[in-house]
Write an enzyme that holds these catalytic residues in place. Structure first.
Site, PDB file in Angstrom:
ATOM      1  CE  LYS A 198      -4.068  -1.787   2.429  1.00  0.00           C
ATOM      2  NZ  LYS A 198      -4.959  -1.595   3.563  1.00  0.00           N
ATOM      3  CG  ASP A 228      -8.935   0.407   4.514  1.00  0.00           C
ATOM      4  OD1 ASP A 228      -9.667  -0.287   3.783  1.00  0.00           O
ATOM      5  OD2 ASP A 228      -7.777   0.077   4.830  1.00  0.00           O
TER       6      ASP A 228
HETATM    7  P1  NAD Z   1      -1.525  -3.013  12.091  1.00  0.00           P
HETATM    8  O1  NAD Z   1      -0.581  -4.160  12.281  1.00  0.00           O
HETATM    9  O2  NAD Z   1      -1.187  -1.949  11.116  1.00  0.00           O
HETATM   10  O3  NAD Z   1      -1.778  -2.304  13.526  1.00  0.00           O
HETATM   11  C1  NAD Z   1      -2.011  -3.097  14.668  1.00  0.00           C
HETATM   12  C2  NAD Z   1      -2.509  -2.193  15.810  1.00  0.00           C
HETATM   13  O4  NAD Z   1      -2.986  -3.025  16.853  1.00  0.00           O
HETATM   14  C3  NAD Z   1      -1.407  -1.313  16.424  1.00  0.00           C
HETATM   15  O5  NAD Z   1      -2.004  -0.092  16.811  1.00  0.00           O
HETATM   16  C4  NAD Z   1      -0.958  -2.132  17.641  1.00  0.00           C
HETATM   17  O6  NAD Z   1      -0.385  -1.335  18.635  1.00  0.00           O
HETATM   18  C5  NAD Z   1      -2.296  -2.691  18.080  1.00  0.00           C
HETATM   19  N1  NAD Z   1      -2.245  -3.928  18.874  1.00  0.00           N
HETATM   20  C6  NAD Z   1      -1.819  -5.145  18.476  1.00  0.00           C
HETATM   21  N2  NAD Z   1      -2.030  -6.051  19.454  1.00  0.00           N
HETATM   22  C7  NAD Z   1      -2.632  -5.379  20.488  1.00  0.00           C
HETATM   23  C8  NAD Z   1      -3.106  -5.755  21.780  1.00  0.00           C
HETATM   24  N3  NAD Z   1      -3.016  -7.023  22.206  1.00  0.00           N
HETATM   25  N4  NAD Z   1      -3.667  -4.805  22.558  1.00  0.00           N
HETATM   26  C9  NAD Z   1      -3.772  -3.535  22.133  1.00  0.00           C
HETATM   27  N5  NAD Z   1      -3.332  -3.111  20.924  1.00  0.00           N
HETATM   28  C10 NAD Z   1      -2.768  -4.028  20.117  1.00  0.00           C
HETATM   29  O7  NAD Z   1      -2.920  -3.676  11.775  1.00  0.00           O
HETATM   30  P2  NAD Z   1      -4.139  -3.063  10.909  1.00  0.00           P
HETATM   31  O8  NAD Z   1      -3.907  -3.363   9.476  1.00  0.00           O
HETATM   32  O9  NAD Z   1      -4.395  -1.676  11.323  1.00  0.00           O
HETATM   33  O10 NAD Z   1      -5.309  -4.043  11.397  1.00  0.00           O
HETATM   34  C11 NAD Z   1      -5.849  -3.966  12.704  1.00  0.00           C
HETATM   35  C12 NAD Z   1      -7.131  -4.778  12.750  1.00  0.00           C
HETATM   36  O11 NAD Z   1      -8.066  -4.187  11.850  1.00  0.00           O
HETATM   37  C13 NAD Z   1      -6.977  -6.232  12.274  1.00  0.00           C
HETATM   38  O12 NAD Z   1      -7.846  -7.030  13.049  1.00  0.00           O
HETATM   39  C14 NAD Z   1      -7.474  -6.193  10.830  1.00  0.00           C
HETATM   40  O13 NAD Z   1      -8.001  -7.427  10.384  1.00  0.00           O
HETATM   41  C15 NAD Z   1      -8.576  -5.154  10.957  1.00  0.00           C
HETATM   42  N6  NAD Z   1      -8.890  -4.449   9.707  1.00  0.00           N
HETATM   43  C16 NAD Z   1     -10.198  -4.410   9.349  1.00  0.00           C
HETATM   44  C17 NAD Z   1     -10.567  -3.740   8.193  1.00  0.00           C
HETATM   45  C18 NAD Z   1     -12.014  -3.738   7.793  1.00  0.00           C
HETATM   46  O14 NAD Z   1     -12.311  -3.394   6.648  1.00  0.00           O
HETATM   47  N7  NAD Z   1     -12.922  -4.053   8.711  1.00  0.00           N
HETATM   48  C19 NAD Z   1      -9.601  -3.081   7.417  1.00  0.00           C
HETATM   49  C20 NAD Z   1      -8.266  -3.116   7.839  1.00  0.00           C
HETATM   50  C21 NAD Z   1      -7.925  -3.817   8.984  1.00  0.00           C
END
Ligand code: NAD
Length: 291
Positions: A73, A110
Protein backbone atom coordinates in the site's frame (compact mmCIF):
# COMPACT_ATOMS: atom_id res chain seq x y z
CA UNK A 1 -17.77 -16.32 -16.61
CA UNK A 2 -16.77 -17.74 -20.03
CA UNK A 3 -19.83 -16.01 -21.47
CA UNK A 4 -18.74 -12.66 -20.02
CA UNK A 5 -15.06 -12.53 -21.04
CA UNK A 6 -14.47 -11.24 -24.57
CA UNK A 7 -11.96 -9.19 -26.54
CA UNK A 8 -13.08 -5.93 -24.90
CA UNK A 9 -13.29 -7.05 -21.27
CA UNK A 10 -11.56 -4.55 -18.94
CA UNK A 11 -9.30 -6.01 -16.31
CA UNK A 12 -9.34 -4.96 -12.62
CA UNK A 13 -7.01 -6.52 -10.08
CA UNK A 14 -5.77 -6.93 -6.54
CA UNK A 15 -2.07 -6.85 -5.69
CA UNK A 16 -0.38 -7.69 -2.38
CA UNK A 17 1.10 -10.76 -0.72
CA UNK A 18 -0.53 -13.05 0.22
CA UNK A 19 -3.75 -12.58 -1.77
CA UNK A 20 -5.01 -16.16 -2.11
CA UNK A 21 -7.40 -15.80 0.85
CA UNK A 22 -8.95 -12.57 -0.45
CA UNK A 23 -12.69 -12.28 -0.98
CA UNK A 24 -12.22 -9.38 -3.41
CA UNK A 25 -12.27 -11.36 -6.71
CA UNK A 26 -15.57 -13.05 -5.76
CA UNK A 27 -17.09 -9.74 -4.58
CA UNK A 28 -16.12 -7.71 -7.65
CA UNK A 29 -16.78 -10.40 -10.28
CA UNK A 30 -20.21 -11.07 -8.80
CA UNK A 31 -20.97 -7.34 -8.87
CA UNK A 32 -19.70 -6.88 -12.45
CA UNK A 33 -21.86 -9.77 -13.64
CA UNK A 34 -24.89 -8.57 -11.69
CA UNK A 35 -24.68 -5.09 -13.24
CA UNK A 36 -23.82 -6.43 -16.72
CA UNK A 37 -20.43 -4.70 -16.76
CA UNK A 38 -17.84 -5.99 -19.22
CA UNK A 39 -15.10 -6.25 -16.60
CA UNK A 40 -13.19 -9.00 -14.78
CA UNK A 41 -11.15 -9.02 -11.57
CA UNK A 42 -8.08 -11.14 -10.71
CA UNK A 43 -5.69 -11.30 -7.75
CA UNK A 44 -1.90 -11.25 -8.24
CA UNK A 45 0.59 -12.14 -5.53
CA UNK A 46 3.08 -9.26 -5.69
CA UNK A 47 5.82 -8.92 -3.04
CA UNK A 48 6.62 -5.31 -2.18
CA UNK A 49 9.84 -5.18 -4.23
CA UNK A 50 7.84 -6.09 -7.36
CA UNK A 51 5.22 -3.38 -6.88
CA UNK A 52 6.77 -1.10 -9.50
CA UNK A 53 6.95 -3.94 -12.06
CA UNK A 54 3.28 -4.74 -11.45
CA UNK A 55 2.21 -1.12 -11.83
CA UNK A 56 4.28 -0.70 -15.02
CA UNK A 57 2.64 -3.85 -16.39
CA UNK A 58 -0.82 -2.49 -15.49
CA UNK A 59 -0.02 0.72 -17.40
CA UNK A 60 1.01 -1.33 -20.46
CA UNK A 61 -2.06 -3.56 -20.24
CA UNK A 62 -4.35 -0.57 -19.66
CA UNK A 63 -6.19 -2.12 -16.73
CA UNK A 64 -9.18 -0.15 -15.44
CA UNK A 65 -7.90 0.01 -11.89
CA UNK A 66 -6.64 -2.10 -9.03
CA UNK A 67 -6.80 -2.63 -5.29
CA UNK A 68 -3.78 -2.94 -3.05
CA UNK A 69 -3.40 -4.94 0.13
CA UNK A 70 -0.46 -5.40 2.48
CA UNK A 71 2.46 -5.02 2.06
CA UNK A 72 2.20 -2.93 -1.15
CA UNK A 73 0.00 0.00 0.00
CA UNK A 74 2.74 2.50 0.88
CA UNK A 75 4.95 1.69 -2.10
CA UNK A 76 1.99 2.10 -4.47
CA UNK A 77 1.27 5.56 -3.02
CA UNK A 78 4.83 6.57 -3.99
CA UNK A 79 4.46 5.29 -7.55
CA UNK A 80 1.12 6.66 -8.77
CA UNK A 81 0.67 10.05 -10.49
CA UNK A 82 -1.55 11.66 -7.84
CA UNK A 83 -3.26 10.89 -4.55
CA UNK A 84 -6.67 11.72 -3.09
CA UNK A 85 -6.54 13.94 0.03
CA UNK A 86 -7.10 10.92 2.31
CA UNK A 87 -4.44 8.78 0.58
CA UNK A 88 -2.01 11.70 0.71
CA UNK A 89 -2.51 12.14 4.45
CA UNK A 90 -2.40 8.41 5.23
CA UNK A 91 0.63 7.95 2.98
CA UNK A 92 -0.82 4.76 1.49
CA UNK A 93 -3.53 3.72 -0.93
CA UNK A 94 -5.76 0.67 -1.28
CA UNK A 95 -7.39 1.63 -4.61
CA UNK A 96 -5.92 3.01 -7.82
CA UNK A 97 -8.05 4.30 -10.66
CA UNK A 98 -6.54 4.44 -14.14
CA UNK A 99 -7.90 7.63 -15.67
CA UNK A 100 -8.89 8.01 -19.35
CA UNK A 101 -5.49 9.57 -20.15
CA UNK A 102 -3.69 6.57 -18.61
CA UNK A 103 -2.54 8.40 -15.47
CA UNK A 104 -3.13 6.77 -12.09
CA UNK A 105 -4.88 8.23 -9.03
CA UNK A 106 -4.44 6.56 -5.64
CA UNK A 107 -7.30 6.52 -3.12
CA UNK A 108 -7.72 5.19 0.42
CA UNK A 109 -11.24 3.83 0.92
CA UNK A 110 -10.78 2.14 4.35
CA UNK A 111 -11.78 5.32 6.20
CA UNK A 112 -14.71 5.94 3.84
CA UNK A 113 -15.84 2.34 4.43
CA UNK A 114 -15.61 2.80 8.18
CA UNK A 115 -17.67 6.01 8.16
CA UNK A 116 -20.28 4.45 5.85
CA UNK A 117 -20.54 1.41 8.12
CA UNK A 118 -21.25 3.72 11.09
CA UNK A 119 -23.88 5.54 9.06
CA UNK A 120 -25.57 2.24 8.15
CA UNK A 121 -25.88 1.66 11.91
CA UNK A 122 -27.39 5.11 12.49
CA UNK A 123 -24.19 6.78 13.75
CA UNK A 124 -23.06 10.12 12.24
CA UNK A 125 -19.56 11.40 12.97
CA UNK A 126 -19.74 15.11 12.10
CA UNK A 127 -19.33 17.23 15.23
CA UNK A 128 -18.72 14.17 17.42
CA UNK A 129 -15.99 13.28 19.91
CA UNK A 130 -14.19 10.04 19.11
CA UNK A 131 -11.85 7.85 21.10
CA UNK A 132 -9.82 5.82 18.60
CA UNK A 133 -7.78 2.85 19.82
CA UNK A 134 -4.86 1.99 17.53
CA UNK A 135 -2.22 3.65 15.40
CA UNK A 136 -1.68 1.00 12.69
CA UNK A 137 -2.97 0.95 9.12
CA UNK A 138 -6.71 0.75 9.82
CA UNK A 139 -6.56 3.31 12.65
CA UNK A 140 -4.63 5.83 10.54
CA UNK A 141 -7.15 5.62 7.70
CA UNK A 142 -10.02 6.09 10.18
CA UNK A 143 -8.38 9.05 11.97
CA UNK A 144 -7.74 10.83 8.67
CA UNK A 145 -11.22 10.24 7.23
CA UNK A 146 -12.93 11.21 10.49
CA UNK A 147 -10.93 14.46 10.55
CA UNK A 148 -11.73 15.19 6.88
CA UNK A 149 -15.43 14.45 7.56
CA UNK A 150 -15.65 17.00 10.37
CA UNK A 151 -15.37 15.30 13.76
CA UNK A 152 -14.80 17.73 16.63
CA UNK A 153 -12.27 15.73 18.64
CA UNK A 154 -10.18 12.62 18.17
CA UNK A 155 -8.36 11.15 21.18
CA UNK A 156 -6.09 8.40 19.88
CA UNK A 157 -4.81 5.75 22.30
CA UNK A 158 -2.17 3.10 21.68
CA UNK A 159 0.12 1.06 23.82
CA UNK A 160 3.75 2.20 23.70
CA UNK A 161 4.83 -0.30 21.07
CA UNK A 162 6.40 0.13 17.63
CA UNK A 163 3.15 1.68 16.32
CA UNK A 164 3.06 4.58 18.79
CA UNK A 165 5.32 6.91 16.77
CA UNK A 166 3.03 6.44 13.80
CA UNK A 167 0.19 7.85 15.91
CA UNK A 168 2.30 10.90 16.79
CA UNK A 169 2.88 11.51 13.07
CA UNK A 170 -0.84 11.10 12.30
CA UNK A 171 -1.73 13.70 14.95
CA UNK A 172 0.79 16.13 13.45
CA UNK A 173 -0.49 15.56 9.90
CA UNK A 174 -4.13 16.04 10.91
CA UNK A 175 -3.34 19.25 12.85
CA UNK A 176 -1.65 20.70 9.75
CA UNK A 177 -4.16 19.51 7.15
CA UNK A 178 -7.39 20.03 9.13
CA UNK A 179 -6.77 23.14 11.26
CA UNK A 180 -10.53 23.42 12.02
CA UNK A 181 -10.54 20.27 14.17
CA UNK A 182 -11.00 21.20 17.84
CA UNK A 183 -8.66 18.60 19.29
CA UNK A 184 -6.55 15.67 18.15
CA UNK A 185 -4.25 13.91 20.60
CA UNK A 186 -2.24 10.73 21.12
CA UNK A 187 -2.07 9.02 24.50
CA UNK A 188 -0.78 5.86 26.12
CA UNK A 189 -3.45 3.13 26.17
CA UNK A 190 -2.05 1.93 29.51
CA UNK A 191 -2.73 5.34 31.13
CA UNK A 192 -6.08 4.28 32.62
CA UNK A 193 -7.02 7.66 34.13
CA UNK A 194 -6.62 9.51 30.82
CA UNK A 195 -8.37 6.70 28.93
CA UNK A 196 -11.31 6.70 31.36
CA UNK A 197 -11.83 10.45 31.22
CA UNK A 198 -11.59 10.46 27.40
CA UNK A 199 -14.09 7.59 27.02
CA UNK A 200 -16.41 9.18 29.62
CA UNK A 201 -16.71 12.35 27.54
CA UNK A 202 -16.73 10.84 24.02
CA UNK A 203 -19.63 9.93 21.73
CA UNK A 204 -18.02 7.11 19.76
CA UNK A 205 -15.46 4.50 20.87
CA UNK A 206 -13.57 2.78 18.04
CA UNK A 207 -11.33 -0.25 18.35
CA UNK A 208 -8.82 -0.26 15.48
CA UNK A 209 -6.26 -2.50 17.21
CA UNK A 210 -5.82 -6.24 16.80
CA UNK A 211 -7.19 -6.82 20.32
CA UNK A 212 -10.20 -9.14 19.99
CA UNK A 213 -9.00 -10.59 16.68
CA UNK A 214 -8.45 -14.37 16.49
CA UNK A 215 -6.48 -15.82 18.31
CA UNK A 216 -6.97 -12.93 20.80
CA UNK A 217 -10.77 -13.40 20.90
CA UNK A 218 -10.82 -13.09 24.69
CA UNK A 219 -9.02 -9.74 24.79
CA UNK A 220 -11.01 -6.56 25.44
CA UNK A 221 -9.21 -3.43 24.14
CA UNK A 222 -10.61 -1.39 27.07
CA UNK A 223 -12.12 -2.44 30.44
CA UNK A 224 -15.82 -3.23 29.96
CA UNK A 225 -16.67 -0.85 32.87
CA UNK A 226 -16.02 2.04 30.46
CA UNK A 227 -18.98 1.08 28.25
CA UNK A 228 -22.24 2.97 28.86
CA UNK A 229 -25.58 3.26 27.01
CA UNK A 230 -24.91 6.75 25.52
CA UNK A 231 -21.81 5.43 23.73
CA UNK A 232 -21.66 4.13 20.14
CA UNK A 233 -19.04 1.38 19.92
CA UNK A 234 -17.40 0.27 16.67
CA UNK A 235 -14.82 -2.42 15.96
CA UNK A 236 -12.67 -2.86 12.84
CA UNK A 237 -11.96 -6.50 13.69
CA UNK A 238 -14.11 -8.86 11.61
CA UNK A 239 -12.56 -12.22 12.60
CA UNK A 240 -14.57 -13.25 14.64
CA UNK A 241 -17.64 -11.53 13.11
CA UNK A 242 -18.80 -10.52 16.60
CA UNK A 243 -15.90 -9.54 18.83
CA UNK A 244 -15.95 -9.59 22.61
CA UNK A 245 -16.07 -5.76 22.54
CA UNK A 246 -19.19 -5.74 20.35
CA UNK A 247 -20.84 -8.42 22.48
CA UNK A 248 -20.15 -6.44 25.67
CA UNK A 249 -21.39 -3.22 24.01
CA UNK A 250 -24.69 -4.97 23.24
CA UNK A 251 -24.94 -6.34 26.79
CA UNK A 252 -24.35 -2.85 28.23
CA UNK A 253 -27.08 -1.40 25.98
CA UNK A 254 -24.74 0.92 24.05
CA UNK A 255 -26.69 3.04 21.55
CA UNK A 256 -24.87 1.27 18.69
CA UNK A 257 -22.57 -1.77 18.46
CA UNK A 258 -20.98 -1.78 15.01
CA UNK A 259 -18.97 -4.86 13.87
CA UNK A 260 -16.00 -4.53 11.49
CA UNK A 261 -17.34 -6.64 8.61
CA UNK A 262 -19.41 -3.74 7.28
CA UNK A 263 -16.26 -1.63 6.97
CA UNK A 264 -14.78 -4.34 4.74
CA UNK A 265 -17.91 -4.36 2.61
CA UNK A 266 -18.18 -0.58 2.28
CA UNK A 267 -14.50 0.03 1.55
CA UNK A 268 -14.96 -2.40 -1.35
CA UNK A 269 -18.15 -0.67 -2.43
CA UNK A 270 -16.35 2.69 -2.41
CA UNK A 271 -13.60 1.25 -4.63
CA UNK A 272 -16.23 -0.31 -6.93
CA UNK A 273 -17.85 3.09 -7.36
CA UNK A 274 -14.49 4.70 -8.13
CA UNK A 275 -13.83 1.97 -10.74
CA UNK A 276 -17.23 1.90 -12.42
CA UNK A 277 -19.21 4.97 -11.36
CA UNK A 278 -21.94 2.57 -10.17
CA UNK A 279 -23.20 1.34 -6.81
CA UNK A 280 -22.10 -2.16 -5.85
CA UNK A 281 -25.06 -4.43 -4.96
CA UNK A 282 -23.86 -4.21 -1.36
CA UNK A 283 -26.72 -5.99 0.39
CA UNK A 284 -26.40 -9.05 -1.86
CA UNK A 285 -22.61 -9.06 -1.58
CA UNK A 286 -22.90 -8.94 2.21
CA UNK A 287 -25.32 -11.88 2.29
CA UNK A 288 -23.43 -13.95 -0.30
CA UNK A 289 -19.83 -13.42 0.75
CA UNK A 290 -19.61 -11.90 4.23
CA UNK A 291 -22.29 -13.60 6.34
P1 NAD B 1 -1.53 -3.01 12.09
O1 NAD B 1 -0.58 -4.16 12.28
O2 NAD B 1 -1.19 -1.95 11.12
O3 NAD B 1 -1.78 -2.30 13.53
C1 NAD B 1 -2.01 -3.10 14.67
C2 NAD B 1 -2.51 -2.19 15.81
O4 NAD B 1 -2.99 -3.02 16.85
C3 NAD B 1 -1.41 -1.31 16.42
O5 NAD B 1 -2.00 -0.09 16.81
C4 NAD B 1 -0.96 -2.13 17.64
O6 NAD B 1 -0.38 -1.33 18.63
C5 NAD B 1 -2.30 -2.69 18.08
N1 NAD B 1 -2.24 -3.93 18.87
C6 NAD B 1 -1.82 -5.15 18.48
N2 NAD B 1 -2.03 -6.05 19.45
C7 NAD B 1 -2.63 -5.38 20.49
C8 NAD B 1 -3.11 -5.75 21.78
N3 NAD B 1 -3.02 -7.02 22.21
N4 NAD B 1 -3.67 -4.80 22.56
C9 NAD B 1 -3.77 -3.54 22.13
N5 NAD B 1 -3.33 -3.11 20.92
C10 NAD B 1 -2.77 -4.03 20.12
O7 NAD B 1 -2.92 -3.68 11.77
P2 NAD B 1 -4.14 -3.06 10.91
O8 NAD B 1 -3.91 -3.36 9.48
O9 NAD B 1 -4.39 -1.68 11.32
O10 NAD B 1 -5.31 -4.04 11.40
C11 NAD B 1 -5.85 -3.97 12.70
C12 NAD B 1 -7.13 -4.78 12.75
O11 NAD B 1 -8.07 -4.19 11.85
C13 NAD B 1 -6.98 -6.23 12.27
O12 NAD B 1 -7.85 -7.03 13.05
C14 NAD B 1 -7.47 -6.19 10.83
O13 NAD B 1 -8.00 -7.43 10.38
C15 NAD B 1 -8.58 -5.15 10.96
N6 NAD B 1 -8.89 -4.45 9.71
C16 NAD B 1 -10.20 -4.41 9.35
C17 NAD B 1 -10.57 -3.74 8.19
C18 NAD B 1 -12.01 -3.74 7.79
O14 NAD B 1 -12.31 -3.39 6.65
N7 NAD B 1 -12.92 -4.05 8.71
C19 NAD B 1 -9.60 -3.08 7.42
C20 NAD B 1 -8.27 -3.12 7.84
C21 NAD B 1 -7.92 -3.82 8.98
Amino acid sequence: MEQRINGHTRLYALIGSPVGHSGSPAMYNYSFAKLGLDCAYLAFDIPVEKTKDAIDAFRTLNVGGFNITMPDKTETARLVDRLSPAAELVGACNTVVVEDDGTMTGHMTDGVGFVRNLKEHGVEIKGQKIVLLGTGGAATAIAVQAALDGVDEIAIFNRKDEFYANGEKTVEKIRNAVPGIKSVSINDLDDMDTLKSAVDRCDILVNATRAGMSPMEDVMPVPEELLRPELAVADVVYNPRETLLIRKAKEKGCRAAVPGIGMLLWQGAAAFELFTGQDMPAQEVMEKFFS
